[in-house]
Design an enzyme around this catalytic site. Structure first.
Site, mmCIF file in Angstrom:
data_model
loop_
_atom_site.group_PDB
_atom_site.id
_atom_site.type_symbol
_atom_site.label_atom_id
_atom_site.label_comp_id
_atom_site.label_asym_id
_atom_site.label_seq_id
_atom_site.Cartn_x
_atom_site.Cartn_y
_atom_site.Cartn_z
ATOM 1 N N ARG A 9 75.832 16.378 47.822
ATOM 2 C CA ARG A 9 76.273 16.593 46.550
ATOM 3 C C ARG A 9 77.633 16.984 46.731
ATOM 4 N NH1 ARG A 9 72.354 17.095 41.473
ATOM 5 N NH2 ARG A 9 74.478 17.671 40.457
ATOM 6 N N ARG A 16 73.830 16.246 26.618
ATOM 7 C CA ARG A 16 74.830 17.157 27.116
ATOM 8 C C ARG A 16 75.563 17.544 26.126
ATOM 9 N NH1 ARG A 16 73.524 16.658 32.891
ATOM 10 N NH2 ARG A 16 74.625 18.162 34.144
ATOM 11 N N ARG A 72 81.557 23.013 36.372
ATOM 12 C CA ARG A 72 80.292 22.539 35.641
ATOM 13 C C ARG A 72 79.496 23.400 34.857
ATOM 14 N NH1 ARG A 72 76.880 21.103 40.898
ATOM 15 N NH2 ARG A 72 75.302 20.331 39.600
ATOM 16 N N ARG A 105 72.084 24.885 47.483
ATOM 17 C CA ARG A 105 71.458 23.206 47.460
ATOM 18 C C ARG A 105 72.521 22.467 48.249
ATOM 19 N NH1 ARG A 105 70.554 20.629 41.764
ATOM 20 N NH2 ARG A 105 72.645 20.447 41.778
ATOM 21 N N LYS A 153 66.035 22.521 36.333
ATOM 22 C CA LYS A 153 65.641 21.183 35.530
ATOM 23 C C LYS A 153 64.751 20.196 36.550
ATOM 24 C CE LYS A 153 69.514 20.327 33.622
ATOM 25 N NZ LYS A 153 70.339 21.387 34.355
HETATM 26 P P1 AMP Z 1 73.008 16.448 36.888
HETATM 27 O O1 AMP Z 1 72.614 15.957 37.952
HETATM 28 O O2 AMP Z 1 72.545 16.717 35.647
HETATM 29 O O3 AMP Z 1 73.549 18.110 37.322
HETATM 30 O O4 AMP Z 1 74.292 15.934 36.608
HETATM 31 C C1 AMP Z 1 75.591 15.507 37.659
HETATM 32 C C2 AMP Z 1 76.600 15.005 36.926
HETATM 33 O O5 AMP Z 1 76.452 13.959 36.451
HETATM 34 C C3 AMP Z 1 77.447 16.301 35.729
HETATM 35 O O6 AMP Z 1 78.354 16.941 36.067
HETATM 36 C C4 AMP Z 1 78.100 14.856 34.915
HETATM 37 O O7 AMP Z 1 79.240 14.693 35.461
HETATM 38 C C5 AMP Z 1 77.234 13.814 35.038
HETATM 39 N N1 AMP Z 1 76.168 13.625 33.974
HETATM 40 C C6 AMP Z 1 74.769 13.853 34.094
HETATM 41 N N2 AMP Z 1 74.235 13.787 33.063
HETATM 42 C C7 AMP Z 1 75.128 13.639 31.865
HETATM 43 C C8 AMP Z 1 75.105 13.489 30.458
HETATM 44 N N3 AMP Z 1 74.136 13.506 29.983
HETATM 45 N N4 AMP Z 1 76.552 13.627 30.017
HETATM 46 C C9 AMP Z 1 77.825 13.490 30.711
HETATM 47 N N5 AMP Z 1 77.727 13.578 31.993
HETATM 48 C C10 AMP Z 1 76.514 13.521 32.764
#
Ligand code: AMP
Length: 190
Positions: free
Chosen positions: A136, A91, A148, A130, A16
Site C-alpha cells: 500500500r 470517518r 492519515r 505493514r 480494525k
Molecule cells: P483504510 O483502509 O480504512 O485505512 O482507508 C485507506 C484510505 O481510504 C484512507 O486513508 C482514505 O483515503 C480512504 N477512505 C477509506 N474509508 C474512508 C471513509 N470512510 N471516508 C473517506 N475516505 C476513506
C-alpha cells in the site's frame, strides 16, 4: 432478533481490519470496510477508483458522497445479514449522520461504537511494518502515515462525541496480544 450493527472505530493501524476478521466469524456479521472497497475499485481501474487513488495515496480522505454511496449499495445488497461491522466508516460527521439515516430507516440502528485506542508512535511503527508487505502506497512512508493520523484526529476522532451522546461509545485498549484485544471486544459487545 435485532441486528448486531457495530462501528469498529480507531485510527489507521489500530487493528480494525484484523479484529473485524475475528468478529465476523464469531457473530456471523458482514464486514464493510470502505478502505477495502476503494482498493477494489482501484484494482478494477474504475472511474471512481482512479479518482480516489490520488487522495488515498496522499493519506487524505475521499469525498463523503463517494463512500456513503458505496456503503448504501452494500447495505442494500445484504438485507439478510445478521449485522454489519463498519470498519473505517464513518470517518466524518456527515458520514455518521448518513449511516444513522440509512439504518434507522430500517429500524436496525448501530448498537455500539467500539473504539480501539493505540498511542501514535505504536500506530506509526505498525503501519511502517505493514508497509513492508502490504504494497500500500499509503503505508510506505512516514509522512503519509502521519498525514492519515492527522486526518483522523481532525475529522474522525470527533465522532467519539457523536456516539457518546447516543450512549454507544466504548473505548477498548488496542495494545496487547491479538487474542487479548479480541476478548476485550467480545466483552464490550456483551
Ligand atoms: P483504510 O483502509 O480504512 O485505512 O482507508 C485507506 C484510505 O481510504 C484512507 O486513508 C482514505 O483515503 C480512504 N477512505 C477509506 N474509508 C474512508 C471513509 N470512510 N471516508 C473517506 N475516505 C476513506
Amino acid at each position: 432478533m435485532s441486528k448486531l450493527n457495530i462501528v469498529l472505530f480507531g485510527p489507521p493501524g489500530a487493528g480494525k481490519g484484523t479484529q473485524s476478521a475475528f468478529l465476523i466469524q464469531r457473530y456471523g456479521l458482514v464486514h464493510l470496510s470502505t478502505g477495502d472497497l476503494l482498493r477494489g475499485e482501484i484494482k478494477e481501474e474504475t472511474e471512481l477508483g482512479i479518482a480516489a487513488k490520488e487522495l488515498m495515496d496522499r493519506g487524505d480522505l475521499v469525498p463523503d458522497h463517494i463512500v456513503i454511496g458505496m456503503i448504501r449499495n452494500k447495505i442494500e445488497a445484504h438485507l439478510d445479514a445478521q449485522g454489519f461491522i463498519f470498519d473505517g466508516f464513518p470517518r466524518t460527521q456527515a458520514q455518521a449522520e448518513a449511516l444513522d439515516e440509512m439504518l434507522n430507516a430500517k429500524s436496525e440502528p448501530i448498537v455500539a461504537m467500539l473504539a480501539l485506542e493505540v498511542p501514535e508512535e505504536e500506530l506509526v511503527k505498525r503501519l511502517l511494518g505493514r508497509g513492508e508487505t502490504s504494497g500500500r502506497t499509503d503505508d510506505s512512508n512516514e509522512s503519509i502515515i502521519r498525514n492519515r493520523i492527522r486526518e483522523y484526529e481532525k475529522k474522525t476522532a470527533p465522532l467519539r462525541g457523536y456516539y457518546q451522546a447516543q450512549g454507544k461509545f466504548k473505548g477498548i485498549d488496542g495494545v496487547g496480544s491479538l487474542a487479548d484485544i479480541t476478548d476485550r471486544l467480545v466483552k464490550a459487545i456483551g
